[in-house]
Scaffold this motif. Structure first.
Motif, PDB file in Angstrom:
ATOM      1  N   ALA A  78       6.065  -6.937  -3.194  1.00  7.97           N
ATOM      2  CA  ALA A  78       6.697  -6.541  -1.928  1.00  7.97           C
ATOM      3  C   ALA A  78       8.149  -6.993  -1.888  1.00  7.97           C
ATOM      4  O   ALA A  78       9.030  -6.229  -1.475  1.00  7.97           O
ATOM      5  N   ASP A  79       8.413  -8.212  -2.326  1.00  6.48           N
ATOM      6  CA  ASP A  79       9.794  -8.721  -2.332  1.00  6.48           C
ATOM      7  C   ASP A  79      10.674  -7.933  -3.289  1.00  6.48           C
ATOM      8  O   ASP A  79      11.812  -7.585  -2.964  1.00  6.48           O
ATOM      9  N   TRP A  80      10.167  -7.639  -4.476  1.00  8.76           N
ATOM     10  CA  TRP A  80      10.958  -6.914  -5.462  1.00  8.76           C
ATOM     11  C   TRP A  80      11.191  -5.466  -5.039  1.00  8.76           C
ATOM     12  O   TRP A  80      12.311  -4.963  -5.115  1.00  8.76           O
ATOM     13  N   LEU A  81      10.140  -4.798  -4.576  1.00  3.93           N
ATOM     14  CA  LEU A  81      10.264  -3.383  -4.226  1.00  3.93           C
ATOM     15  C   LEU A  81      11.087  -3.159  -2.972  1.00  3.93           C
ATOM     16  O   LEU A  81      11.680  -2.101  -2.798  1.00  3.93           O
ATOM     17  N   SER A  82      11.136  -4.156  -2.104  1.00  7.94           N
ATOM     18  CA  SER A  82      11.948  -4.031  -0.883  1.00  7.94           C
ATOM     19  C   SER A  82      13.374  -4.500  -1.099  1.00  7.94           C
ATOM     20  O   SER A  82      14.209  -4.344  -0.214  1.00  7.94           O
ATOM     21  N   GLY A  83      13.642  -5.092  -2.253  1.00  9.28           N
ATOM     22  CA  GLY A  83      14.987  -5.571  -2.539  1.00  9.28           C
ATOM     23  C   GLY A  83      15.275  -6.964  -2.012  1.00  9.28           C
ATOM     24  O   GLY A  83      16.414  -7.428  -2.071  1.00  9.28           O
ATOM     25  N   ARG A  84      14.270  -7.631  -1.483  1.00  9.65           N
ATOM     26  CA  ARG A  84      14.497  -8.991  -0.973  1.00  9.65           C
ATOM     27  C   ARG A  84      14.799  -9.976  -2.093  1.00  9.65           C
ATOM     28  O   ARG A  84      15.500 -10.962  -1.875  1.00  9.65           O
ATOM     29  N   ARG A  85      14.245  -9.712  -3.262  1.00  9.80           N
ATOM     30  CA  ARG A  85      14.515 -10.538  -4.443  1.00  9.80           C
ATOM     31  C   ARG A  85      14.632  -9.610  -5.649  1.00  9.80           C
ATOM     32  O   ARG A  85      13.971  -8.577  -5.700  1.00  9.80           O
ATOM     33  N   PRO A  86      15.452  -9.986  -6.627  1.00  6.68           N
ATOM     34  CA  PRO A  86      15.544  -9.155  -7.834  1.00  6.68           C
ATOM     35  C   PRO A  86      14.294  -9.312  -8.698  1.00  6.68           C
ATOM     36  O   PRO A  86      13.650 -10.366  -8.697  1.00  6.68           O
ATOM     37  N   VAL A  87      13.976  -8.280  -9.437  1.00  3.93           N
ATOM     38  CA  VAL A  87      12.854  -8.326 -10.369  1.00  3.93           C
ATOM     39  C   VAL A  87      13.272  -9.210 -11.545  1.00  3.93           C
ATOM     40  O   VAL A  87      14.343  -9.005 -12.122  1.00  3.93           O
ATOM     41  N   PRO A  88      12.459 -10.186 -11.924  1.00  2.86           N
ATOM     42  CA  PRO A  88      12.795 -11.009 -13.096  1.00  2.86           C
ATOM     43  C   PRO A  88      12.926 -10.131 -14.342  1.00  2.86           C
ATOM     44  O   PRO A  88      12.180  -9.156 -14.515  1.00  2.86           O
ATOM     45  N   ASP A  89      13.868 -10.476 -15.199  1.00  2.00           N
ATOM     46  CA  ASP A  89      14.121  -9.678 -16.401  1.00  2.00           C
ATOM     47  C   ASP A  89      12.860  -9.428 -17.217  1.00  2.00           C
ATOM     48  O   ASP A  89      12.646  -8.321 -17.712  1.00  2.00           O
ATOM     49  N   MET A 138      10.468   1.060  -8.805  1.00  5.43           N
ATOM     50  CA  MET A 138      11.627   0.624  -8.009  1.00  5.43           C
ATOM     51  C   MET A 138      12.473   1.820  -7.578  1.00  5.43           C
ATOM     52  O   MET A 138      12.908   1.901  -6.431  1.00  5.43           O
ATOM     53  N   ALA A 139      12.723   2.743  -8.509  1.00  2.00           N
ATOM     54  CA  ALA A 139      13.519   3.924  -8.183  1.00  2.00           C
ATOM     55  C   ALA A 139      12.854   4.736  -7.079  1.00  2.00           C
ATOM     56  O   ALA A 139      13.524   5.220  -6.163  1.00  2.00           O
ATOM     57  N   ASP A 140      11.545   4.865  -7.147  1.00  7.06           N
ATOM     58  CA  ASP A 140      10.811   5.592  -6.110  1.00  7.06           C
ATOM     59  C   ASP A 140      10.880   4.857  -4.780  1.00  7.06           C
ATOM     60  O   ASP A 140      11.099   5.465  -3.732  1.00  7.06           O
ATOM     61  N   ALA A 141      10.715   3.542  -4.823  1.00  7.20           N
ATOM     62  CA  ALA A 141      10.696   2.739  -3.593  1.00  7.20           C
ATOM     63  C   ALA A 141      12.044   2.737  -2.889  1.00  7.20           C
ATOM     64  O   ALA A 141      12.103   2.528  -1.677  1.00  7.20           O
ATOM     65  N   THR A 142      13.116   2.963  -3.631  1.00  7.54           N
ATOM     66  CA  THR A 142      14.452   2.922  -3.029  1.00  7.54           C
ATOM     67  C   THR A 142      15.082   4.306  -2.881  1.00  7.54           C
ATOM     68  O   THR A 142      16.228   4.415  -2.466  1.00  7.54           O
ATOM     69  N   ASP A 143      14.335   5.353  -3.198  1.00  5.64           N
ATOM     70  CA  ASP A 143      14.834   6.716  -3.070  1.00  5.64           C
ATOM     71  C   ASP A 143      15.063   7.041  -1.589  1.00  5.64           C
ATOM     72  O   ASP A 143      14.140   6.893  -0.772  1.00  5.64           O
ATOM     73  N   PRO A 144      16.273   7.463  -1.216  1.00  3.95           N
ATOM     74  CA  PRO A 144      16.557   7.737   0.199  1.00  3.95           C
ATOM     75  C   PRO A 144      15.600   8.746   0.845  1.00  3.95           C
ATOM     76  O   PRO A 144      15.187   8.564   1.988  1.00  3.95           O
ATOM     77  N   ASP A 163       0.851  -1.202   0.000  1.00  4.49           N
ATOM     78  CA  ASP A 163       0.000   0.000   0.000  1.00  4.49           C
ATOM     79  C   ASP A 163       0.883   1.248   0.000  1.00  4.49           C
ATOM     80  O   ASP A 163       0.657   2.183  -0.760  1.00  4.49           O
ATOM     81  N   VAL A 164       1.891   1.248   0.861  1.00  7.72           N
ATOM     82  CA  VAL A 164       2.776   2.407   1.002  1.00  7.72           C
ATOM     83  C   VAL A 164       3.653   2.570  -0.240  1.00  7.72           C
ATOM     84  O   VAL A 164       3.786   3.673  -0.777  1.00  7.72           O
ATOM     85  N   LEU A 165       4.229   1.478  -0.718  1.00  6.08           N
ATOM     86  CA  LEU A 165       5.157   1.576  -1.845  1.00  6.08           C
ATOM     87  C   LEU A 165       4.456   1.886  -3.166  1.00  6.08           C
ATOM     88  O   LEU A 165       4.865   2.799  -3.888  1.00  6.08           O
ATOM     89  N   ILE A 166       3.406   1.152  -3.484  1.00  2.00           N
ATOM     90  CA  ILE A 166       2.694   1.388  -4.743  1.00  2.00           C
ATOM     91  C   ILE A 166       1.841   2.652  -4.639  1.00  2.00           C
ATOM     92  O   ILE A 166       1.872   3.513  -5.523  1.00  2.00           O
ATOM     93  N   GLY A 167       1.093   2.772  -3.552  1.00  2.00           N
ATOM     94  CA  GLY A 167       0.261   3.963  -3.376  1.00  2.00           C
ATOM     95  C   GLY A 167       1.071   5.238  -3.327  1.00  2.00           C
ATOM     96  O   GLY A 167       0.677   6.256  -3.888  1.00  2.00           O
ATOM     97  N   GLY A 168       2.220   5.176  -2.677  1.00  2.00           N
ATOM     98  CA  GLY A 168       3.094   6.345  -2.594  1.00  2.00           C
ATOM     99  C   GLY A 168       3.677   6.744  -3.933  1.00  2.00           C
ATOM    100  O   GLY A 168       3.955   7.917  -4.178  1.00  2.00           O
ATOM    101  N   PHE A 169       3.879   5.781  -4.801  1.00  2.00           N
ATOM    102  CA  PHE A 169       4.343   6.081  -6.153  1.00  2.00           C
ATOM    103  C   PHE A 169       3.208   6.697  -6.979  1.00  2.00           C
ATOM    104  O   PHE A 169       3.387   7.685  -7.681  1.00  2.00           O
ATOM    105  N   VAL A 170       2.043   6.112  -6.883  1.00  4.18           N
ATOM    106  CA  VAL A 170       0.910   6.509  -7.725  1.00  4.18           C
ATOM    107  C   VAL A 170       0.353   7.880  -7.343  1.00  4.18           C
ATOM    108  O   VAL A 170       0.061   8.703  -8.227  1.00  4.18           O
ATOM    109  N   ALA A 171       0.192   8.141  -6.063  1.00 13.40           N
ATOM    110  CA  ALA A 171      -0.517   9.342  -5.613  1.00 13.40           C
ATOM    111  C   ALA A 171      -0.042  10.645  -6.267  1.00 13.40           C
ATOM    112  O   ALA A 171      -0.865  11.389  -6.812  1.00 13.40           O
TER     113      ALA A 171
END
Length: 103
Positions: free
Chosen positions: A65-76, A87-93, A31-39
């Motif tokens: 959740a796994d991909w956006l948090s970096g727990r697993r890489p996004v499949p090509d 992803m860039a938004d989710a990992t922006d400091p 909710d936070v990662l996707i919603g925060g990007f979209v809003a």
């Protein structure tokens, strides 16, 4: 980019549905990662961007959740330009600090 609630009264039906889906994913994390990007972007997105966003949002929540948090890489095959933007938004400091309550 700071998360903000778009003026829903100004949005067409498709954008209102996308906003709801983005902020009611099933887990707080997505909710936070996707919603925060979209809003902050939703009002200015093109139809092609909305199509690409919906394709990402159709993916399983646990995988997102796994991909956006970096727990697993996004499949090509799924590492589309839209996924890269999210992803860039989710990992922006600055965004991570805002999520955690920092400045």
């Amino acid at each position: 980019m700071e998360a903000r609630t778009p003026d829903l009264s100004r949005l067409d039906t498709r954008r209102r549905k996308i906003y709801y889906r983005a902020t009611h994913r099933g887990t707080h994390e997505t909710d936070v990662l996707i919603g925060g990007f979209v809003a902050p972007r939703l009002e200015g997105m093109t139809e092609a961007q909305l199509d690409a966003l919906e394709a990402v949002m159709d993916l399983p929540d646990a995988d997102l959740a796994d991909w956006l948090s970096g727990r697993r890489p996004v499949p090509d095959a799924l590492n589309t330009p839209m996924m890269k933007e999210i992803m860039a938004d989710a990992t922006d400091p600055a965004r991570l600090a805002a999520i955690r309550g920092g400045k």
